[in-house]
Design an enzyme around this catalytic site. Structure first.
Site, short mmCIF file in Angstrom:
data_model
loop_
_atom_site.label_atom_id
_atom_site.label_comp_id
_atom_site.label_asym_id
_atom_site.label_seq_id
_atom_site.Cartn_x
_atom_site.Cartn_y
_atom_site.Cartn_z
N ILE A 187 1.12 -1.03 0.22
CA ILE A 187 0.04 0.09 0.12
C ILE A 187 0.87 1.47 -0.03
O ILE A 187 2.48 0.93 0.81
CB ILE A 187 -0.96 -0.27 0.72
CG1 ILE A 187 -0.39 0.36 2.91
CG2 ILE A 187 -1.64 -0.75 0.96
CD1 ILE A 187 -1.19 0.15 3.73
N ASP A 188 0.71 1.98 -0.56
CA ASP A 188 1.37 3.87 -0.42
C ASP A 188 1.52 4.16 0.77
O ASP A 188 1.09 4.09 2.11
CB ASP A 188 0.37 4.58 -0.92
CG ASP A 188 -0.59 4.40 -2.54
OD1 ASP A 188 0.88 3.46 -3.41
OD2 ASP A 188 -1.37 4.80 -3.42
N LYS A 189 2.78 4.61 0.41
CA LYS A 189 2.88 5.96 1.74
C LYS A 189 2.19 6.52 2.17
O LYS A 189 2.19 6.11 3.78
CB LYS A 189 4.24 6.66 1.15
CG LYS A 189 4.79 7.43 2.69
CD LYS A 189 6.08 8.76 1.97
CE LYS A 189 6.46 8.98 2.92
NZ LYS A 189 7.38 10.45 2.72
N ARG A 231 -6.96 5.00 -6.18
CA ARG A 231 -6.60 6.63 -6.12
C ARG A 231 -7.10 6.68 -8.00
O ARG A 231 -7.58 7.85 -8.46
CB ARG A 231 -5.36 6.44 -5.80
CG ARG A 231 -4.97 6.84 -4.29
CD ARG A 231 -3.52 6.65 -4.17
NE ARG A 231 -3.15 7.87 -4.23
CZ ARG A 231 -2.07 8.13 -4.37
NH1 ARG A 231 -0.57 7.16 -4.16
NH2 ARG A 231 -1.59 9.59 -4.36
#
Length: 307
Positions: free
Chosen positions: A138-140, A239
């Site tokens: 998962i993204d930062k 996103r």
């Protein structure tokens, strides 16, 4: 030496061997796979083959992986929110702002640094290197649940479930605008942006299928609280899909509007639920984690404005 075994399913016939194995073993690089094939450590029906071999339904494929070697990643004593752990895997609730893998600009303070410290030598060696088996990412600036493999059999088993779309991943998000439908599915392929290589986009060029199921939870003035269920797991998928349908995520400084909601510190997106069959015990397991305070307080602020 570790041995991993695979049987080619009905939907995977006619695929190049190296591509098939890359899909099965997410943590194994194409170059590492090519090396194993060239060394005769990948067999089909106990027979060594070349990397361009085309799979056939029912093929029995065996992969021999050397004992893992240590990697140059510094273990760091960083607190982890561990939701579940056993000898084969763990589920961790990653905080917003933490990078998963060391990369240029983020060589320390990552989830992998923390896992190296926590797990010691008890790690997956799926890539021929001693490192935590990050099965999915998962993204930062996305918070929430991640499954991490501690053994090769767990890594292979979890990766196979992700590929088969039987690995449950549900996210909570707040997006701009008012979604008209209570339920919506976005089926749009995602690939690298042809100009800005750090961005992903909906495109037919060099893309992969991507499907996101969206369910409305609550509507506010100018925003909607949604649940996003992943059928596939492409980079930045939620996103990109939300921006594609005209409802980018609140706080998203890449795919959202120019005027960003700075108080959120990034996209308002939380990996809320994980569900999978334990690759060793065969038991179905499901975990949930509440969103972080920044998410909760922003949602409450939107609710208060509706009063």
């Amino acid at each position: 030496m570790n041995r991993l075994d695979f049987t080619v399913g009905e939907n995977d016939g006619g695929i190049r061997l190296d591509k098939y194995l890359c899909d099965q073993l997410d943590g194994l690089s194409r170059s590492a796979l090519t090396k194993l094939i060239e060394e005769g450590k990948v067999t089909v029906g106990e027979r060594a083959v070349k990397k361009n071999y085309k799979t056939a339904v029912g093929d029995s494929i065996a992969v021999l992986i050397d004992d893992p070697q240590p990697v140059d990643i510094t273990p760091e004593d960083i607190p982890l929110d561990i939701v579940y752990e056993d000898a084969h895997l763990l589920v961790v609730n990653k905080p917003k702002g933490m990078v998963v893998h060391p990369a240029p600009g983020n060589y320390s303070g990552t989830l992998v640094n923390a896992l190296m410290y926590h797990c010691g030598d008890d790690l997956s060696g799926i890539n021929g290197e001693l490192r935590p088996g990050i099965v999915h990412r998962i993204d930062k600036n996305t918070s929430g649940l991640l499954a991490v493999a501690k053994s090769d059999i767990a890594h292979a088993g979890l990766s196979e479930q992700i590929k088969a779309h039987s690995f449950t991943r549900e996210y909570l998000a707040i997006c701009y605008g008012n979604l008209r439908e209570d339920e919506r599915t976005v089926d749009a392929p995602i690939g690298r942006h042809k100009i800005d290589r750090k961005r992903m986009c909906v495109t037919q060029l060099n893309s992969k299928p991507a499907v996101t199921h969206i369910r409305v939870i609550e509507r506010y003035s100018g925003f909607t609280y949604v649940r996003c269920i992943l059928e596939t797991g492409r980079t930045h998928q939620i996103r990109v899909h939300m921006a594609h349908i005209g409802h980018p995520l609140a706080g998203d400084d890449v795919y959202g509007p120019a005027k960003v909601i700075r108080e959120l510190g990034g996209q308002c997106l939380h990996a809320y639920k994980l569900g999978f069959i334990h690759p060793v015990t065969g038991e179905y397991m499901e975990f949930t984690a509440d969103p972080p305070e920044s998410f909760v307080s922003f949602r409450q602020k939107l609710r208060d404005k509706m009063k």
